[in-house]
Write an enzyme that holds these catalytic residues in place. Structure first.
Site, short mmCIF file in Angstrom:
data_model
loop_
_atom_site.label_atom_id
_atom_site.label_comp_id
_atom_site.label_asym_id
_atom_site.label_seq_id
_atom_site.Cartn_x
_atom_site.Cartn_y
_atom_site.Cartn_z
N HIS A 197 4.04 3.68 -7.80
CA HIS A 197 3.86 2.66 -6.76
C HIS A 197 2.68 1.76 -7.08
O HIS A 197 1.77 2.15 -7.81
CB HIS A 197 3.63 3.33 -5.39
N CYS A 224 10.36 13.86 -3.04
CA CYS A 224 8.98 13.40 -2.83
C CYS A 224 8.87 12.57 -1.55
O CYS A 224 9.86 12.10 -0.99
CB CYS A 224 8.47 12.65 -4.06
N GLY A 250 -6.14 9.35 -10.19
CA GLY A 250 -6.20 9.54 -8.74
C GLY A 250 -4.86 9.37 -8.04
O GLY A 250 -4.81 9.08 -6.84
N HIS A 304 -0.34 -0.56 -5.22
CA HIS A 304 -1.08 -0.86 -4.00
C HIS A 304 -1.41 -2.34 -4.01
O HIS A 304 -1.90 -2.86 -5.01
CB HIS A 304 -2.42 -0.11 -3.97
N ASP A 308 0.56 1.03 4.08
CA ASP A 308 -0.02 2.34 3.76
C ASP A 308 -0.47 3.01 5.07
O ASP A 308 -1.02 2.38 5.97
CB ASP A 308 -1.21 2.17 2.82
N HIS A 348 13.57 7.18 -7.92
CA HIS A 348 12.39 8.03 -8.18
C HIS A 348 11.96 7.93 -9.65
O HIS A 348 12.71 8.28 -10.55
CB HIS A 348 12.66 9.49 -7.83
N HIS A 355 5.39 9.36 -7.22
CA HIS A 355 6.49 8.39 -7.24
C HIS A 355 5.78 7.05 -7.50
O HIS A 355 4.96 6.62 -6.67
CB HIS A 355 7.22 8.41 -5.89
N ASN A 364 -2.29 3.78 -9.61
CA ASN A 364 -3.00 4.96 -10.07
C ASN A 364 -2.03 5.83 -10.85
O ASN A 364 -0.88 6.02 -10.43
CB ASN A 364 -3.56 5.75 -8.88
N CYS A 400 10.44 9.13 -1.70
CA CYS A 400 11.92 9.18 -1.66
C CYS A 400 12.38 9.43 -0.22
O CYS A 400 13.40 8.87 0.21
CB CYS A 400 12.45 10.25 -2.60
P1 5GP Z 1 -1.92 7.25 -4.66
O1 5GP Z 1 -3.21 8.00 -4.39
O2 5GP Z 1 -0.82 8.19 -5.07
O3 5GP Z 1 -2.10 6.09 -5.62
O4 5GP Z 1 -1.52 6.58 -3.31
C1 5GP Z 1 -0.68 7.18 -2.36
C2 5GP Z 1 -0.80 6.36 -1.09
O5 5GP Z 1 0.27 6.70 -0.25
C3 5GP Z 1 -2.10 6.62 -0.31
O6 5GP Z 1 -2.79 5.40 -0.13
C4 5GP Z 1 -1.59 7.21 1.02
O7 5GP Z 1 -2.35 6.77 2.14
C5 5GP Z 1 -0.17 6.71 1.08
N1 5GP Z 1 0.73 7.61 1.80
C6 5GP Z 1 0.86 8.95 1.62
N2 5GP Z 1 1.80 9.45 2.45
C7 5GP Z 1 2.28 8.40 3.16
C8 5GP Z 1 3.28 8.28 4.18
O8 5GP Z 1 3.93 9.24 4.60
N3 5GP Z 1 3.50 7.03 4.69
C9 5GP Z 1 2.83 5.94 4.23
N4 5GP Z 1 3.13 4.76 4.80
N5 5GP Z 1 1.89 6.01 3.27
C10 5GP Z 1 1.61 7.23 2.74
ZN ZN Z 2 10.31 9.90 -5.20
#
Ligand code: 5GP
Ligand code: ZN
Length: 111
Positions: free
Chosen positions: A95, A2, A88, A97, A28, A44, A93, A82, A5
């Site tokens: 996380h 992912c 959403g 925010h 982000d 992961h 993986h 989320n 990862c």
């Molecule tokens: P989710 O929608 O899964 O809760 O949040 C995923 C977050 O990861 C989004 O805010 C998106 O902007 C961020 N994100 C996705 N790909 C990357 C990346 O390659 N690098 C960084 N720094 N953030 C990422």
């Molecule tokens: Zn992962």
């Protein structure tokens, strides 16, 4: 493997805010507030559904350390995870925010 990862193993670069053996905090790529930091366990885990109590126990002081480093403790911040399709979640993986740096509006702010 992912996206997060790949960030952990260095395949994808990141702007690191704080790191220890277990966790990584980074900016982000598409910030939704003036400060938008993502905190992940290095191992992961697909979503909060699968996060162990041991991870939660250790990620709590780590997130508190990140918010101190970001200097957002007194003004405040929002901590979000989320989960799955309806939640959403885009990256499978688990996380958190951290959104900060300005007054926040949104779903869980009815002001
Ligand atoms: P989710 O929608 O899964 O809760 O949040 C995923 C977050 O990861 C989004 O805010 C998106 O902007 C961020 N994100 C996705 N790909 C990357 C990346 O390659 N690098 C960084 N720094 N953030 C990422
Ligand atoms: Zn992962």
């Amino acid at each position: 493997m992912c996206i997060f990862c790949k960030i952990v193993n260095g395949e994808i670069p990141n702007n690191t805010v704080l790191e220890n053996e277990e966790f990584l905090a980074f900016e982000d790529i598409n910030p939704q507030a003036k400060i938008h930091t993502i905190v992940i366990p290095k191992v992961h885990v697909e979503s909060f559904n699968n996060v162990s109590s041991a991870i939660m126990n250790n990620i709590t002081p780590f997130i508190q350390e990140v918010t101190k480093k970001l200097n957002v403790n007194s003004d405040g911040y929002r901590l979000i995870t989320n989960i799955g399709n309806h939640g959403g979640q885009e990256v499978p993986h688990s996380h958190f925010h951290i959104l900060a740096g300005e007054p926040l509006r949104g779903l869980v702010n009815r002001a």
